[in-house]
Design a protein around this motif. Structure first.
Motif, mmCIF file in Angstrom:
data_model
loop_
_atom_site.group_PDB
_atom_site.id
_atom_site.type_symbol
_atom_site.label_atom_id
_atom_site.label_comp_id
_atom_site.label_asym_id
_atom_site.label_seq_id
_atom_site.Cartn_x
_atom_site.Cartn_y
_atom_site.Cartn_z
ATOM 1 N N GLN A 127 0.837 -1.205 0.000
ATOM 2 C CA GLN A 127 0.000 0.000 0.000
ATOM 3 C C GLN A 127 0.871 1.254 0.000
ATOM 4 O OE1 GLN A 127 -2.177 -1.124 3.556
ATOM 5 N NE2 GLN A 127 -4.100 -1.083 2.394
ATOM 6 N N LEU A 128 1.919 1.247 0.795
ATOM 7 C CA LEU A 128 2.819 2.397 0.858
ATOM 8 C C LEU A 128 3.514 2.618 -0.478
ATOM 9 C CD1 LEU A 128 4.350 1.860 4.398
ATOM 10 C CD2 LEU A 128 2.845 3.725 3.690
ATOM 11 N N GLU A 129 3.888 1.535 -1.152
ATOM 12 C CA GLU A 129 4.513 1.649 -2.472
ATOM 13 C C GLU A 129 3.576 2.356 -3.453
ATOM 14 O OE1 GLU A 129 5.629 -2.237 -3.825
ATOM 15 O OE2 GLU A 129 7.355 -2.337 -2.495
ATOM 16 N N GLU A 130 2.295 1.988 -3.421
ATOM 17 C CA GLU A 130 1.322 2.596 -4.329
ATOM 18 C C GLU A 130 1.199 4.101 -4.082
ATOM 19 O OE1 GLU A 130 -2.337 0.406 -3.998
ATOM 20 O OE2 GLU A 130 -1.429 -1.431 -4.752
ATOM 21 N N PHE A 131 1.187 4.505 -2.828
ATOM 22 C CA PHE A 131 1.110 5.930 -2.507
ATOM 23 C C PHE A 131 2.401 6.643 -2.897
ATOM 24 C CE2 PHE A 131 -2.681 5.130 -0.172
ATOM 25 C CZ PHE A 131 -3.256 6.356 0.118
ATOM 26 N N ALA A 132 3.533 6.045 -2.565
ATOM 27 C CA ALA A 132 4.828 6.694 -2.778
ATOM 28 C C ALA A 132 5.181 6.818 -4.256
ATOM 29 C CB ALA A 132 5.917 5.928 -2.037
ATOM 30 N N GLU A 133 4.710 5.911 -5.098
ATOM 31 C CA GLU A 133 5.085 5.961 -6.512
ATOM 32 C C GLU A 133 4.197 6.887 -7.338
ATOM 33 O OE1 GLU A 133 2.706 1.962 -8.076
ATOM 34 O OE2 GLU A 133 4.863 1.942 -7.917
ATOM 35 N N THR A 134 3.228 7.539 -6.698
ATOM 36 C CA THR A 134 2.358 8.501 -7.392
ATOM 37 C C THR A 134 3.200 9.612 -8.002
ATOM 38 O OG1 THR A 134 0.607 8.087 -5.788
ATOM 39 C CG2 THR A 134 0.404 10.075 -7.113
ATOM 40 N N LYS A 135 2.915 9.947 -9.243
ATOM 41 C CA LYS A 135 3.603 11.056 -9.899
ATOM 42 C C LYS A 135 3.202 12.352 -9.204
ATOM 43 C CE LYS A 135 5.434 8.595 -13.237
ATOM 44 N NZ LYS A 135 6.464 7.764 -12.709
ATOM 45 N N ARG A 136 4.153 13.226 -8.943
ATOM 46 C CA ARG A 136 3.889 14.457 -8.201
ATOM 47 C C ARG A 136 3.363 15.578 -9.083
ATOM 48 N NH1 ARG A 136 8.275 15.618 -3.759
ATOM 49 N NH2 ARG A 136 6.563 16.943 -3.146
ATOM 50 N N LYS A 137 3.572 15.476 -10.377
ATOM 51 C CA LYS A 137 3.138 16.541 -11.277
ATOM 52 C C LYS A 137 1.619 16.690 -11.211
ATOM 53 C CE LYS A 137 3.643 18.213 -15.968
ATOM 54 N NZ LYS A 137 4.180 17.976 -17.297
ATOM 55 N N GLY A 138 1.170 17.903 -10.956
ATOM 56 C CA GLY A 138 -0.257 18.179 -10.916
ATOM 57 C C GLY A 138 -0.918 17.961 -9.566
ATOM 58 N N LEU A 139 -0.201 17.409 -8.605
ATOM 59 C CA LEU A 139 -0.782 17.210 -7.280
ATOM 60 C C LEU A 139 -0.701 18.504 -6.482
ATOM 61 C CD1 LEU A 139 0.656 13.788 -6.005
ATOM 62 C CD2 LEU A 139 -1.642 14.256 -6.810
ATOM 63 N N PRO A 140 -1.708 18.796 -5.658
ATOM 64 C CA PRO A 140 -1.610 19.963 -4.784
ATOM 65 C C PRO A 140 -0.604 19.691 -3.667
ATOM 66 C CG PRO A 140 -3.585 18.711 -4.285
ATOM 67 C CD PRO A 140 -2.953 18.082 -5.506
ATOM 68 N N GLU A 141 -0.082 20.750 -3.045
ATOM 69 C CA GLU A 141 0.853 20.575 -1.930
ATOM 70 C C GLU A 141 0.204 19.798 -0.794
ATOM 71 O OE1 GLU A 141 4.140 21.236 -1.477
ATOM 72 O OE2 GLU A 141 4.180 21.813 -3.579
ATOM 73 N N LYS A 142 -1.014 20.214 -0.443
ATOM 74 C CA LYS A 142 -1.756 19.559 0.616
ATOM 75 C C LYS A 142 -3.161 19.245 0.137
ATOM 76 C CE LYS A 142 0.668 21.497 4.506
ATOM 77 N NZ LYS A 142 0.553 22.136 5.804
ATOM 78 N N LYS A 143 -3.751 18.227 0.704
ATOM 79 C CA LYS A 143 -5.110 17.826 0.356
ATOM 80 C C LYS A 143 -6.089 18.867 0.876
ATOM 81 C CE LYS A 143 -8.272 14.023 1.084
ATOM 82 N NZ LYS A 143 -8.564 12.889 1.960
ATOM 83 N N SER A 144 -7.033 19.269 0.056
ATOM 84 C CA SER A 144 -8.029 20.252 0.504
ATOM 85 C C SER A 144 -9.021 19.580 1.443
ATOM 86 C CB SER A 144 -8.753 20.868 -0.676
ATOM 87 O OG SER A 144 -9.497 19.884 -1.350
#
Length: 62
Positions: free
Chosen positions: A43-60
């Protein structure tokens, strides 16, 4: 399930590092410590491998 923010992705990466023994569990704080205790390595691998491009700094909040 991909991370929904850069902060979440970074926390998952830190927790994954501790799960693998690369960093000490005692160095984890906040969300990464909770993730370490409640999520599997896969599960941690799936979260950590997410591409960062386009993600907000923090979740709204909404």
């Amino acid at each position: 399930m991909p991370a929904t923010s850069k902060a979440q992705q970074k926390a998952a990466g830190a927790a994954l590092s501790a799960k693998r023994g690369d960093t000490k569990k005692s160095e984890l704080k906040g969300a990464s410590k909770e993730m370490y205790e409640s999520m599997s390595e896969k599960q941690l691998e799936e979260f950590a491998e997410t591409k960062r491009k386009g993600l907000p700094e923090k979740k709204s909040d909404s």
